[in-house]
Design a protein around this motif. Structure first.
Motif, PDB file in Angstrom:
ATOM      1  N   TYR A  31     -18.086  14.689 -19.105  1.00 44.40           N
ATOM      2  CA  TYR A  31     -19.519  14.878 -19.968  1.00 44.40           C
ATOM      3  C   TYR A  31     -20.052  13.466 -19.966  1.00 44.40           C
ATOM      4  O   TYR A  31     -19.718  12.359 -20.276  1.00 44.40           O
ATOM      5  N   PRO A  32     -20.931  14.035 -18.272  1.00 38.99           N
ATOM      6  CA  PRO A  32     -21.213  12.525 -17.559  1.00 38.99           C
ATOM      7  C   PRO A  32     -22.229  11.894 -19.006  1.00 38.99           C
ATOM      8  O   PRO A  32     -23.603  12.038 -19.748  1.00 38.99           O
ATOM      9  N   GLY A  33     -22.161  10.974 -18.659  1.00 38.84           N
ATOM     10  CA  GLY A  33     -23.181   9.674 -20.182  1.00 38.84           C
ATOM     11  C   GLY A  33     -22.889   9.661 -20.833  1.00 38.84           C
ATOM     12  O   GLY A  33     -23.244   8.779 -21.901  1.00 38.84           O
ATOM     13  N   LEU A  34     -21.397  10.625 -21.903  1.00 36.40           N
ATOM     14  CA  LEU A  34     -21.060  10.393 -22.989  1.00 36.40           C
ATOM     15  C   LEU A  34     -19.619  10.583 -22.773  1.00 36.40           C
ATOM     16  O   LEU A  34     -19.422   9.484 -23.969  1.00 36.40           O
ATOM     17  N   LEU A  35     -18.673  11.253 -22.222  1.00 35.45           N
ATOM     18  CA  LEU A  35     -17.621  10.371 -22.380  1.00 35.45           C
ATOM     19  C   LEU A  35     -17.233  10.519 -21.092  1.00 35.45           C
ATOM     20  O   LEU A  35     -15.553   9.817 -21.651  1.00 35.45           O
ATOM     21  N   SER A  36     -18.057  10.772 -20.286  1.00 31.13           N
ATOM     22  CA  SER A  36     -17.282  10.567 -18.590  1.00 31.13           C
ATOM     23  C   SER A  36     -18.408   9.129 -17.868  1.00 31.13           C
ATOM     24  O   SER A  36     -19.155   9.620 -18.694  1.00 31.13           O
ATOM     25  N   GLU A  37     -18.201   8.232 -16.946  1.00 33.17           N
ATOM     26  CA  GLU A  37     -19.173   8.058 -16.287  1.00 33.17           C
ATOM     27  C   GLU A  37     -19.708   9.360 -15.639  1.00 33.17           C
ATOM     28  O   GLU A  37     -18.813  10.180 -14.985  1.00 33.17           O
ATOM     29  N   GLN A  38     -20.752   8.975 -15.068  1.00 27.22           N
ATOM     30  CA  GLN A  38     -21.977  10.110 -13.874  1.00 27.22           C
ATOM     31  C   GLN A  38     -20.778  10.091 -12.518  1.00 27.22           C
ATOM     32  O   GLN A  38     -20.498   8.851 -12.120  1.00 27.22           O
TER      33      GLN A  38
END
Length: 245
Positions: A93-100
Motif C-alpha cells: 500500500y504505497p504511501g499508506l502502509l509502505s514506502e514507495q
C-alpha cells in the motif's frame, strides 16, 4: 511441523495462535522483542523467541512483516536450510502502509520483489484475507460456505505445504499457480479480502485487472472514510466487493 512466524501483529499473531492450536510447534519472533508478542498469542502453546534464534530448525517460516522490509531479514533467512518453506503474507500500500517502491510501481509482482530481496523463493498466502476474517471466520473443513484463500508459489511442494497450513487455520486453500501469477491476489483485486468460497474464487482471480486493481487500492482511504466511524468486518468486506461490481 516446526513453524516460525516472524511478526507478531494482527496477522502474524493470529497465525501463530491458530497453527499452534492445530498442533504445530510454533515459535513467534518480532523485531520489537518479546514484549511485542501478545499474551493471547502464547496461550495456545506458541513460544516467543528472539529474532536471531527464530529460524533454525524450522520447516516453515511465515513472514508477517510490512511490505518492503524483507531484505532486512535476508542474512537471517540465509541461515535457514534451503528446503525450509518461506511464506509471504505482506501487501503493498504505497504511501499508506509502505514506502514507495519503484520496481513494484513499474509492474514487478509484490512477492517476486520480496523473493528477490530475500534471495530465496517464497510462497504467497494469507495476504488476501482481512485480519478480522482470519481471526474470527475460520471453520472446520467441509463447513458450507467456508472462505477460500489463494496460495501461489513456484515450487509445487512448497505450495502444497502452505495450502495444508491454510487449511489448518480454518480456510479452504486454493492453488493459485506460480508466484508470477500472484498479482491476481494483490490489493485490491476481486479476490482480495472479499471472503469468497472455493467455488467463487477462481472467477475472481481470473477477472483481476492490474491497472484497475491498483486504482481501487489507491482509493482505499477515501472509500474507508466513507464507511463512517467503527465500520464492521462485514462493512469492509462489502466495500471491497462493491469496488468490482
Amino acid at each position: 511441523m516446526k513453524i516460525t512466524v516472524i511478526g507478531a501483529g494482527a496477522i502474524g499473531g493470529n497465525l501463530a495462535a491458530k497453527l499452534s492450536t492445530a498442533g504445530h510447534d510454533v515459535r513467534v519472533a518480532d523485531a520489537r522483542g518479546h514484549k511485542a508478542v501478545a499474551a493471547e498469542v502464547l496461550e495456545s502453546g506458541a513460544r516467543a523467541v528472539a529474532l536471531e534464534e527464530s529460524v533454525q530448525g524450522s520447516d516453515v517460516i511465515i513472514l508477517s512483516i510490512p511490505f518492503g522490509v524483507a531484505g532486512q531479514l535476508a542474512d537471517l533467512l540465509a541461515s535457514a536450510p534451503e528446503e525450509t518453506v518461506v511464506v509471504d503474507t505482506s501487501n503493498y500500500y504505497p504511501g499508506l502502509l509502505s514506502e514507495q517502491i519503484e520496481a513494484v510501481d513499474n509492474g514487478q509482482v509484490e512477492s517476486v520483489y520480496t523473493a528477490e530481496q530475500l534471495g530465496r523463493p517464497v510462497v504467497k498466502a494469507w495476504n488476501a484475507a482481512l485480519a478480522g476474517t482470519q481471526r474470527t471466520r475460520g471453520v472446520p473443513v467441509g463447513t458450507p460456505g467456508r472462505i477460500a484463500i489463494p496460495v501461489a508459489g513456484d515450487s509445487d511442494a512448497a505450495r502444497k505445504v502452505a495450502m495444508s497450513l491454510v487449511d489448518d487455520t480454518g480456510f479452504d486453500p486454493y492453488d493459485a499457480g506460480t508466484l508470477a501469477d500472484s498479482w491476481r491476489q494483490q490489493p485490491n483485486s476481486p479476490a482480495y479480502c472479499t471472503e469468497l468460497t472455493l467455488d467463487e474464487l477462481p472467477a475472481a482471480l481470473a477477472s483481476a485487472d492490474r491497472a484497475k486493481d491498483a486504482r481501487v487500492r489507491d482509493s482505499l482511504p477515501e472509500r474507508f472514510a466513507a464507511l463512517g466511524v467503527d465500520p464492521t468486518l462485514d462493512d469492509v468486506v462489502e466495500m471491497n466487493r462493491a469496488a468490482h461490481r
